[in-house]
Design an enzyme around this catalytic site. Structure first.
Site, PDB file in Angstrom:
ATOM      1  N   ASP A  30       0.848  -1.191   0.000  1.00  0.00           N
ATOM      2  CA  ASP A  30       0.000   0.000   0.000  1.00  0.00           C
ATOM      3  C   ASP A  30       0.885   1.244   0.000  1.00  0.00           C
ATOM      4  O   ASP A  30       1.881   1.320   0.715  1.00  0.00           O
ATOM      5  CB  ASP A  30      -0.900  -0.007   1.242  1.00  0.00           C
ATOM      6  N   ILE A  31       0.501   2.227  -0.798  1.00  0.00           N
ATOM      7  CA  ILE A  31       1.275   3.459  -0.917  1.00  0.00           C
ATOM      8  C   ILE A  31       1.233   4.276   0.379  1.00  0.00           C
ATOM      9  O   ILE A  31       2.104   5.109   0.632  1.00  0.00           O
ATOM     10  CB  ILE A  31       0.759   4.292  -2.122  1.00  0.00           C
ATOM     11  N   ASN A  87     -12.687  -3.506   2.369  1.00  0.00           N
ATOM     12  CA  ASN A  87     -13.658  -2.422   2.378  1.00  0.00           C
ATOM     13  C   ASN A  87     -14.566  -2.579   1.164  1.00  0.00           C
ATOM     14  O   ASN A  87     -14.081  -2.782   0.048  1.00  0.00           O
ATOM     15  CB  ASN A  87     -12.938  -1.069   2.340  1.00  0.00           C
ATOM     16  N   GLY A  93     -16.341   2.321   3.129  1.00  0.00           N
ATOM     17  CA  GLY A  93     -15.028   2.973   3.152  1.00  0.00           C
ATOM     18  C   GLY A  93     -14.141   2.620   1.979  1.00  0.00           C
ATOM     19  O   GLY A  93     -12.949   2.924   1.982  1.00  0.00           O
ATOM     20  N   GLN A  94     -14.718   1.985   0.945  1.00  0.00           N
ATOM     21  CA  GLN A  94     -13.897   1.626  -0.222  1.00  0.00           C
ATOM     22  C   GLN A  94     -13.610   2.871  -1.048  1.00  0.00           C
ATOM     23  O   GLN A  94     -14.507   3.674  -1.333  1.00  0.00           O
ATOM     24  CB  GLN A  94     -14.634   0.587  -1.082  1.00  0.00           C
ATOM     25  N   HIS A 100     -10.028  -5.746  -3.392  1.00  0.00           N
ATOM     26  CA  HIS A 100      -8.708  -5.968  -2.803  1.00  0.00           C
ATOM     27  C   HIS A 100      -8.836  -6.337  -1.331  1.00  0.00           C
ATOM     28  O   HIS A 100      -9.746  -5.873  -0.648  1.00  0.00           O
ATOM     29  CB  HIS A 100      -7.816  -4.721  -2.957  1.00  0.00           C
ATOM     30  N   HIS A 102      -6.795  -6.021   2.105  1.00  0.00           N
ATOM     31  CA  HIS A 102      -5.652  -5.440   2.824  1.00  0.00           C
ATOM     32  C   HIS A 102      -5.107  -6.506   3.772  1.00  0.00           C
ATOM     33  O   HIS A 102      -5.876  -7.166   4.481  1.00  0.00           O
ATOM     34  CB  HIS A 102      -6.098  -4.254   3.685  1.00  0.00           C
TER      35      HIS A 102
HETATM   36  P1  5GP Z   1      -9.726   1.093   0.147  1.00  0.00           P
HETATM   37  O1  5GP Z   1     -10.340   1.219  -1.232  1.00  0.00           O
HETATM   38  O2  5GP Z   1      -9.826  -0.289   0.720  1.00  0.00           O
HETATM   39  O3  5GP Z   1     -10.237   2.131   1.092  1.00  0.00           O
HETATM   40  O4  5GP Z   1      -8.177   1.383   0.055  1.00  0.00           O
HETATM   41  C1  5GP Z   1      -7.468   1.633  -1.099  1.00  0.00           C
HETATM   42  C2  5GP Z   1      -6.013   1.628  -0.719  1.00  0.00           C
HETATM   43  O5  5GP Z   1      -5.252   1.793  -1.912  1.00  0.00           O
HETATM   44  C3  5GP Z   1      -5.588   2.744   0.227  1.00  0.00           C
HETATM   45  O6  5GP Z   1      -5.063   2.169   1.414  1.00  0.00           O
HETATM   46  C4  5GP Z   1      -4.534   3.525  -0.550  1.00  0.00           C
HETATM   47  O7  5GP Z   1      -3.452   3.923   0.261  1.00  0.00           O
HETATM   48  C5  5GP Z   1      -4.110   2.542  -1.618  1.00  0.00           C
HETATM   49  N1  5GP Z   1      -3.711   3.162  -2.868  1.00  0.00           N
HETATM   50  C6  5GP Z   1      -4.381   4.114  -3.569  1.00  0.00           C
HETATM   51  N2  5GP Z   1      -3.721   4.441  -4.688  1.00  0.00           N
HETATM   52  C7  5GP Z   1      -2.608   3.665  -4.704  1.00  0.00           C
HETATM   53  C8  5GP Z   1      -1.515   3.554  -5.623  1.00  0.00           C
HETATM   54  O8  5GP Z   1      -1.436   4.220  -6.661  1.00  0.00           O
HETATM   55  N3  5GP Z   1      -0.544   2.664  -5.309  1.00  0.00           N
HETATM   56  C9  5GP Z   1      -0.591   1.891  -4.175  1.00  0.00           C
HETATM   57  N4  5GP Z   1       0.420   1.050  -3.967  1.00  0.00           N
HETATM   58  N5  5GP Z   1      -1.610   1.970  -3.291  1.00  0.00           N
HETATM   59  C10 5GP Z   1      -2.594   2.855  -3.547  1.00  0.00           C
END
Ligand code: 5GP
Ligand code: ZN
Length: 113
Positions: A30-31, A87, A93-94, A100, A102
């Site tokens: 995760d970034i 999520n 919270g997605q 994906h 986590h």
């Molecule tokens: P969610 O959709 O479950 O809330 O989380 C999406 C996750 O993707 C976040 O934790 C965010 O930090 C990660 N994320 C968003 N854009 C990028 C990206 O370009 N590269 C990476 N490695 N992670 C990302």
């Protein structure tokens, strides 16, 4: 999905720190990590979220996806355990609408972190 950030990562169009890849899945850090180790596992095939999963078609894929979590977690030093989060949807919270999981841990995490 041409505008999906995770499809672009899978395709190598956006750089990432890759954790794992096979024919069906891709995993990358995760970034914006919330733990010492924090990566995500995604199916290579675009599917937006658990809300779009089909009980027949996606059942085995979801099983294989979840079973990758302990394998990759252990390979990243999380032998003692880890958290998983999926999520789902805007109200869940997605933020990125490509399914994906986590996987995160390392250091102490509270039951809600
Ligand atoms: P969610 O959709 O479950 O809330 O989380 C999406 C996750 O993707 C976040 O934790 C965010 O930090 C990660 N994320 C968003 N854009 C990028 C990206 O370009 N590269 C990476 N490695 N992670 C990302
Ligand atoms: Zn996608």
């Amino acid at each position: 999905m041409s505008d999906c950030i995770f499809c672009k990562i899978v395709a190598g169009e956006i750089p990432c720190k890759k954790v794992y890849e096979d024919e069906e899945f891709f995993a990358f850090h995760d970034i914006n990590p919330i733990a010492r180790v924090h990566f995500m596992i995604v199916p290579k095939h675009h599917i937006a979220s658990l809300l779009e999963c089909d009980s027949g078609y996606d059942e085995e894929m979801l099983g294989r996806l979840l079973l990758l979590a302990p394998k990759l977690a252990k390979e990243h030093g999380l032998q003692g355990g880890f958290k998983t989060a999926i999520n789902t949807g805007k109200d869940g919270g997605q933020v990125v609408f490509h399914l994906h999981v986590h996987v995160y841990g390392g250091g102490k995490l509270s039951h809600l972190d």
